[in-house]
Enzyme design. Sequence first.
Site, PDB file in Angstrom:
ATOM      1  N   TYR A  52       0.842  -1.202   0.000  1.00 56.57           N
ATOM      2  CA  TYR A  52       0.000   0.000   0.000  1.00 56.57           C
ATOM      3  C   TYR A  52       0.874   1.248   0.000  1.00 56.57           C
ATOM      4  O   TYR A  52       1.853   1.335   0.759  1.00 56.57           O
ATOM      5  CB  TYR A  52      -0.891   0.029   1.254  1.00 56.57           C
ATOM      6  CG  TYR A  52      -1.705   1.296   1.354  1.00 56.57           C
ATOM      7  CD1 TYR A  52      -2.995   1.362   0.840  1.00 56.57           C
ATOM      8  CD2 TYR A  52      -1.164   2.456   1.925  1.00 56.57           C
ATOM      9  CE1 TYR A  52      -3.727   2.543   0.895  1.00 56.57           C
ATOM     10  CE2 TYR A  52      -1.887   3.631   1.977  1.00 56.57           C
ATOM     11  CZ  TYR A  52      -3.175   3.671   1.463  1.00 56.57           C
ATOM     12  OH  TYR A  52      -3.890   4.830   1.515  1.00 56.57           O
TER      13      TYR A  52
ATOM     14  N   GLU B 188      -3.840   7.433  -4.054  1.00 50.88           N
ATOM     15  CA  GLU B 188      -3.745   6.172  -3.326  1.00 50.88           C
ATOM     16  C   GLU B 188      -3.480   5.025  -4.297  1.00 50.88           C
ATOM     17  O   GLU B 188      -4.231   4.854  -5.261  1.00 50.88           O
ATOM     18  CB  GLU B 188      -5.041   5.922  -2.550  1.00 50.88           C
ATOM     19  CG  GLU B 188      -4.965   4.711  -1.647  1.00 50.88           C
ATOM     20  CD  GLU B 188      -6.255   4.490  -0.877  1.00 50.88           C
ATOM     21  OE1 GLU B 188      -7.285   4.207  -1.509  1.00 50.88           O
ATOM     22  OE2 GLU B 188      -6.229   4.597   0.367  1.00 50.88           O
TER      23      GLU B 188
END
Length: 398
Positions: free
Chosen positions: A118, A206
């Site tokens: 991530y 993101e």
Amino acid sequence: MNIHEYQAKQLLAKFGVAVPRGGVAYTPDEAAEVAKGLGGPVYVVKSQIHAGGRGAGRFTSDPDGKGGVRVVKSVDDVKTNAAAMLGHTLVTKQTGPAGKEVKRLYIEEGADIKRELYLGMLIDRASSRVTVMASTEGGMEIEEVAHDHPEKILKLAIDPVAGLQAHHARRVAFALGLEGKQVGACVKFVLAMYEAFIALDASIVEINPLVITGAGDVIALDAKMNFDDNALFRHKDVAELRDEDEEDPLEIEAGRHELNYVKLDGNIGCMVNGAGLAMATMDIIKLYGGEPANFLDVGGGATKERVTAAFKIILADKNVGGILVNIFGGIMRCDVIAEGVVAAAREVSLHVPLVVRLEGTNVDLGKKILAESGLPILSANNLADAAEKVVKAVKEAA
Ligand code: GDP
Ligand code: MN
């Protein structure tokens, strides 16, 4: 403003962020064409909606079937799956139970995934800085990781003057457990991503998951970007990516009239000037046992036209059982507001109770206009009185 995954990938790629090859498709035939161009052997068919959780989502047309992200191995399968997704409604954790109709697909080359990580950048209000977040827990929602395993998230607040430096990027690479040539690839990725964030006035970028491939490459398998609406005027190319199909129709209409409108779940419509007063109005409605149907700030220089547009937007919400107009006439004059309210109430043939509280310049004249209009307008003397009256009127009318 939000954009689609494929648009975010195209923007990020311009700054040197590594993304898989792919193309957008609006029909099954286009999907097959894109797939042919990619050449295989593995393809990924991805629903493009402004919501995450697509992989684990389900289509209402096939609740026991596959999700909104599908890995397939032939051009024919790309086409069949595209047909099963386009025009169908996908429900994910983030869409709410109503789901979103899939109108576009992104067809991508398949990646040889070794690890899913991530990487996110956002503006952190607490530190007033762009903050980088990295975690080894790719594919999971970062909110969940933050809740269950906060120690697994590296957070770096970036000094706005110095900007993101190579040493920050190396810390990210090491926190993600990268080694050898992956470190250099990750550093290049993080630097390019930050450059895109700043240059495009993003509020969120993101990458979830960021993947390490079998060959050791570092690529963005998913991408989400949000932008600061107040900076869109200087990014015409970004503003053009807006997809109004993904937005609330009433909020779009409000934007056209320069009204700040946010739909809520209650039944008392609010028309107020100034964001602070609008918040206070919503609070006091709740204090008297009611629920606001919306936040609506008509702004400082509301004209009769704008007041009418605001009324129409409030009444387009079927849940609205009454309206509270709360205006403080500072720069604006109360008589002008009263004329606007009366004209709007006539034009939309108002069918729900309307309570008006005016205060400020020319308030007496404003009240006189309301009283002499012949319309069933309830006039209020102060904010508490107004809230009490509208809550009561809505209960009685229901
Ligand atoms: P989201 O569910 O809306 O966040 O959509 P993502 O783009 O993140 O895709 C969901 C999941 O699908 C990823 O976490 C991957 O596990 C999987 N996925 C996406 N692209 C590929 C790919 O190219 N190959 C493989 N094997 N899996 C993929
Ligand atoms: Mn994702």
